[in-house]
Design a protein around this motif. Structure first.
Motif, mmCIF file in Angstrom:
data_model
loop_
_atom_site.group_PDB
_atom_site.id
_atom_site.type_symbol
_atom_site.label_atom_id
_atom_site.label_comp_id
_atom_site.label_asym_id
_atom_site.label_seq_id
_atom_site.Cartn_x
_atom_site.Cartn_y
_atom_site.Cartn_z
ATOM 1 N N GLY A 74 0.811 -1.216 0.000
ATOM 2 C CA GLY A 74 0.000 0.000 0.000
ATOM 3 C C GLY A 74 0.837 1.255 0.000
ATOM 4 O O GLY A 74 0.511 2.238 -0.673
ATOM 5 N N PHE A 75 1.948 1.236 0.748
ATOM 6 C CA PHE A 75 2.855 2.383 0.765
ATOM 7 C C PHE A 75 3.427 2.641 -0.619
ATOM 8 O O PHE A 75 3.447 3.769 -1.092
ATOM 9 N N ARG A 76 3.909 1.579 -1.278
ATOM 10 C CA ARG A 76 4.479 1.750 -2.630
ATOM 11 C C ARG A 76 3.461 2.356 -3.584
ATOM 12 O O ARG A 76 3.766 3.291 -4.325
ATOM 13 N N GLN A 77 2.265 1.815 -3.591
ATOM 14 C CA GLN A 77 1.231 2.333 -4.491
ATOM 15 C C GLN A 77 0.879 3.777 -4.159
ATOM 16 O O GLN A 77 0.718 4.604 -5.057
ATOM 17 N N ALA A 78 0.779 4.080 -2.866
ATOM 18 C CA ALA A 78 0.445 5.454 -2.453
ATOM 19 C C ALA A 78 1.560 6.422 -2.831
ATOM 20 O O ALA A 78 1.299 7.535 -3.289
ATOM 21 N N TYR A 79 2.811 5.995 -2.669
ATOM 22 C CA TYR A 79 3.931 6.865 -3.007
ATOM 23 C C TYR A 79 3.954 7.151 -4.506
ATOM 24 O O TYR A 79 4.121 8.299 -4.932
ATOM 25 N N ILE A 80 3.770 6.127 -5.297
ATOM 26 C CA ILE A 80 3.766 6.317 -6.753
ATOM 27 C C ILE A 80 2.626 7.241 -7.164
ATOM 28 O O ILE A 80 2.808 8.146 -7.974
ATOM 29 N N ALA A 81 1.450 7.055 -6.577
ATOM 30 C CA ALA A 81 0.315 7.935 -6.875
ATOM 31 C C ALA A 81 0.581 9.362 -6.405
ATOM 32 O O ALA A 81 0.082 10.322 -7.001
ATOM 33 N N THR A 82 1.394 9.517 -5.369
ATOM 34 C CA THR A 82 1.722 10.842 -4.842
ATOM 35 C C THR A 82 2.633 11.606 -5.790
ATOM 36 O O THR A 82 2.377 12.763 -6.109
ATOM 37 N N VAL A 83 3.698 10.962 -6.239
ATOM 38 C CA VAL A 83 4.703 11.680 -7.034
ATOM 39 C C VAL A 83 4.489 11.569 -8.536
ATOM 40 O O VAL A 83 5.026 12.374 -9.289
ATOM 41 N N LEU A 84 3.720 10.581 -8.967
ATOM 42 C CA LEU A 84 3.411 10.417 -10.387
ATOM 43 C C LEU A 84 1.890 10.298 -10.538
ATOM 44 O O LEU A 84 1.381 9.218 -10.842
ATOM 45 N N PRO A 85 1.166 11.382 -10.327
ATOM 46 C CA PRO A 85 -0.297 11.290 -10.298
ATOM 47 C C PRO A 85 -0.940 10.843 -11.611
ATOM 48 O O PRO A 85 -2.083 10.408 -11.612
ATOM 49 N N ASN A 86 -0.219 10.898 -12.706
ATOM 50 C CA ASN A 86 -0.784 10.472 -13.985
ATOM 51 C C ASN A 86 -0.676 8.975 -14.213
ATOM 52 O O ASN A 86 -1.189 8.455 -15.196
ATOM 53 N N ILE A 87 0.019 8.277 -13.317
ATOM 54 C CA ILE A 87 0.149 6.827 -13.416
ATOM 55 C C ILE A 87 -1.019 6.210 -12.662
ATOM 56 O O ILE A 87 -1.181 6.419 -11.475
#
Length: 125
Positions: free
Chosen positions: A90-103
């Motif tokens: 969940g942390f990995r997915q949340a971090y990616i959504a945080t810094v790369l919102p278009n992914i």
């Protein structure tokens, strides 16, 4: 408008909005700790594919937890990253959504069906 990021850590649902202040603090800490070799996008890639330095991942977790209202120290965030566990996904997915919102980390939509009778272009001889 920035979307709210939701993830579970330590059995609790965490929510925060990745404001410019949060992202800037995270980027600044990553740059300082890595002596300029790491940035938010590179860390996102490494979290996705493997090989992320736990120090850098813990800095990201620290900022995400603080932004969600948690009382946590950098050392506690580091210890939590080292312990791993189910919360890491969940942390990995949340971090990616945080810094790369278009992914989009969700399920991909199916390709649209081709109209009946549609074929590739044929060549005339």
């Amino acid at each position: 408008m920035m979307r709210e990021i939701v993830f579970t850590w330590g059995g609790q649902e965490r929510r925060f909005i990745p404001t410019m202040a949060v992202l800037s603090a995270m980027a600044s800490d990553l740059a300082r700790a890595s002596e300029g070799t790491e940035n938010t996008a590179v860390l996102a890639s490494k979290l996705l594919t493997g090989g992320a330095d736990p120090v850098f991942a813990s800095l990201a977790l620290y900022h995400m937890l603080r932004a969600s209202g948690a009382e946590v120290t950098r050392e506690e965030a580091y210890a939590q990253i080292l312990s791993g566990g189910e919360d890491m996904v969940g942390f990995r997915q949340a971090y990616i959504a945080t810094v790369l919102p278009n992914i989009d980390m969700g399920k991909k939509p199916e390709a649209p069906a081709k109209p009946a009778g549609a074929r590739g272009k044929s060549r005339k001889k």
